[in-house]
Design a protein around this motif. Structure first.
Motif, PDB file in Angstrom:
ATOM      1  N   VAL A 150      34.310  44.953  37.342  1.00 38.95           N
ATOM      2  CA  VAL A 150      35.048  43.806  37.877  1.00 38.95           C
ATOM      3  C   VAL A 150      34.281  43.178  39.031  1.00 38.95           C
ATOM      4  N   VAL A 151      34.122  41.858  38.961  1.00 39.72           N
ATOM      5  CA  VAL A 151      33.492  41.097  40.041  1.00 39.72           C
ATOM      6  C   VAL A 151      34.591  40.626  40.991  1.00 39.72           C
ATOM      7  N   SER A 152      34.491  41.056  42.235  1.00 39.28           N
ATOM      8  CA  SER A 152      35.474  40.655  43.248  1.00 39.28           C
ATOM      9  C   SER A 152      34.723  40.273  44.518  1.00 39.28           C
ATOM     10  N   ARG A 153      35.464  40.059  45.571  1.00 40.42           N
ATOM     11  CA  ARG A 153      34.881  39.881  46.904  1.00 40.42           C
ATOM     12  C   ARG A 153      35.726  40.688  47.878  1.00 40.42           C
ATOM     13  N   THR A 154      35.125  41.163  48.948  1.00 37.40           N
ATOM     14  CA  THR A 154      35.900  41.889  49.939  1.00 37.40           C
ATOM     15  C   THR A 154      36.719  40.908  50.764  1.00 37.40           C
TER      16      THR A 154
ATOM     17  N   ILE B 159      33.837  49.581  39.253  1.00 34.49           N
ATOM     18  CA  ILE B 159      34.125  50.143  37.935  1.00 34.49           C
ATOM     19  C   ILE B 159      35.593  50.555  37.924  1.00 34.49           C
ATOM     20  N   VAL B 160      36.376  49.894  37.071  1.00 31.77           N
ATOM     21  CA  VAL B 160      37.822  50.112  37.022  1.00 31.77           C
ATOM     22  C   VAL B 160      38.191  50.716  35.676  1.00 31.77           C
ATOM     23  N   PRO B 161      38.767  51.914  35.642  1.00 32.51           N
ATOM     24  CA  PRO B 161      39.228  52.481  34.361  1.00 32.51           C
ATOM     25  C   PRO B 161      40.286  51.580  33.734  1.00 32.51           C
ATOM     26  N   VAL B 162      40.273  51.465  32.406  1.00 39.96           N
ATOM     27  CA  VAL B 162      41.221  50.565  31.743  1.00 39.96           C
ATOM     28  C   VAL B 162      42.658  51.063  31.859  1.00 39.96           C
ATOM     29  N   ASP B 163      42.831  52.356  32.189  1.00 43.13           N
ATOM     30  CA  ASP B 163      44.190  52.895  32.338  1.00 43.13           C
ATOM     31  C   ASP B 163      44.594  53.043  33.800  1.00 43.13           C
ATOM     32  N   ALA B 164      43.901  52.354  34.698  1.00 39.45           N
ATOM     33  CA  ALA B 164      44.204  52.458  36.125  1.00 39.45           C
ATOM     34  C   ALA B 164      45.613  51.939  36.415  1.00 39.45           C
ATOM     35  N   PRO B 165      46.427  52.676  37.199  1.00 40.77           N
ATOM     36  CA  PRO B 165      47.755  52.176  37.581  1.00 40.77           C
ATOM     37  C   PRO B 165      47.639  50.846  38.318  1.00 40.77           C
ATOM     38  N   GLY B 166      48.513  49.910  37.949  1.00 38.31           N
ATOM     39  CA  GLY B 166      48.489  48.585  38.564  1.00 38.31           C
ATOM     40  C   GLY B 166      47.688  47.559  37.789  1.00 38.31           C
ATOM     41  N   LEU B 167      46.956  47.996  36.762  1.00 33.25           N
ATOM     42  CA  LEU B 167      46.197  47.071  35.912  1.00 33.25           C
ATOM     43  C   LEU B 167      47.032  46.725  34.686  1.00 33.25           C
TER      44      LEU B 167
END
Length: 386
Positions: free
Chosen positions: A168-172, A186-194
């Motif tokens: 995921v491309v984000s900014r601080t 790197i965000v797991p596809v099963d991450a809570p809140g996604l």
């Protein structure tokens, strides 16, 4: 750059073409595309044969080659109508960024799986209010103790349902305004809140597109790839390969279209003469063949520049290659349909469905208009218009 491929590159082409012939468009790709199901068997076999990770370092299970070879694989698959969209995002974008900027632990964990295709990582940059202007990205990450908290929204993210994780491309939060300093996670596809919602597309293709919502997604410190205060070069390390791979896929589709047209024009006889003998048929096909070969040369130039470390030269060539290949492939498919006459629009032949998919290349991963903006400003030195 040499116009003569090495024996290893020629052998790779032949091996990939042989695999692709087993998973050809009419018998394998089109039926799955009509059901919107991924090309899992092809992906798995390509991974076992080492084709998916030819650009990744040998010490992590890759082939130790470059973007030229990965583009070669994509082109040969697409030349049988079996191009793999997730090759663009998983080994090309995500694999390249992790190779250049990831920690040793990230490389050990991810590159080995991306190289053999046992895992996929997709890429999320596009946002509804940012479009092609990555500086307007509003997905943000803030620190919470040793963790990061991610919030935002992404659209048109390919293949999330096939992936283990999303880059995921984000900014601080410190860089909410001003020039983009991307923070990549790197965000797991099963991450809570996604939350992952399939977008309804009116295109026949095997891979789904998703809208993603990040609602206080908590990530450990080691989810960050590279620097939290990164230069834009960290992001573009993946975007140049994206354009090269997109061009390779378009070139392959164009080759497929021309091959089907030539095959039909040799067999179809009207008034005792094969229709391919008529200049009204042969000249338009010859023209698109020329345009496709020119696009392929620019794609190979872009890959060669990228592999040599010339990032700026690769950016110019990659954008030009993507533009030229998109235009040439669409024209090749349109002319192939015209050569077939009414049968070119039938479900059995499938060219009309392929034209839908090829049309995407004018829009994604970067629109033709933004490429023209890039060339106007950076190649011609004209004033910036946006």
């Amino acid at each position: 750059m040499s116009f003569v491929e090495t024996e290893e590159q020629k052998a790779l082409r032949a091996a990939v073409a042989s695999l692709a012939s087993k998973y050809n468009y009419r018998d394998y790709v089109l039926p799955l595309s009509r059901k919107n199901e991924p090309l899992t068997e092809l992906w798995d076999e390509a991974g076992k044969l080492g084709f998916l990770g030819v650009n990744l370092p040998e010490e992590y299970g890759g082939g130790g080659a470059g973007m030229y070879e990965l583009a070669l694989v994509q082109e040969e698959l697409a030349a049988q109508g079996a191009g793999l969209l997730l090759m663009v995002v998983s080994p090309a974008i995500c694999g390249t960024i992790i190779t250049k900027y990831g920690t040793e632990a990230q490389k050990q964990n991810w590159l080995t799986k991306l190289a053999d295709g046992s895992s996929k990582m997709v890429f999320a940059i596009t946002e509804p209010d940012a479009g092609s202007n990555s500086h307007q990205i509003t997905t943000t990450a803030r620190r919470d103790g040793g963790d990061w908290i991610l919030n935002g929204r992404k659209i048109f993210i390919s293949g999330v349902d096939q992936a283990e994780a999303i880059l995921v491309v984000s900014r601080t939060e410190d860089h909410k305004t001003g020039k983009l300093k991307p923070a990549l996670f790197i965000v797991p596809v099963d991450a809570p809140g996604l939350v992952k919602n399939v977008q309804e597309m009116d295109v026949i293709e095997p891979d789904n597109q998703f809208t993603l919502f990040f609602d206080d997604v908590r990530l450990p410190a080691d989810a960050l790839v590279g620097s939290e205060d990164a230069a834009i070069a960290q992001l573009f390390a993946g975007l140049n390969p994206e354009r090269i791979m997109g061009a390779a896929m378009a070139v392959g589709l164009g080759r497929y279209a021309i091959d089907r047209a030539v095959e039909y024009a040799k067999e179809r006889t009207v008034w005792k003469t094969a229709i391919g003998a008529h200049q009204g048929i042969s000249h338009p096909l010859a023209q698109v063949k020329i345009e496709l070969e020119l696009a392929k040369l620019m794609m190979q130039k872009a890959a060669t520049l990228y592999d040599s470390g010339d990032e700026f030269g690769a950016a110019e060539a990659a954008n030009m290659a993507k533009y030229a290949a998109a235009e040439a492939s669409i024209k090749a498919l349109d002319q192939s349909i015209q050569t077939h006459g009414g049968s070119g629009l039938t479900r059995e032949v499938g060219l009309a469905a392929m034209l839908q998919a090829a049309r995407i290349a004018r829009i994604a991963p970067v629109s033709r208009e933004m490429i023209l903006n890039f060339v106007s400003q950076h190649s011609l030195g004209l004033p910036r218009s946006y």
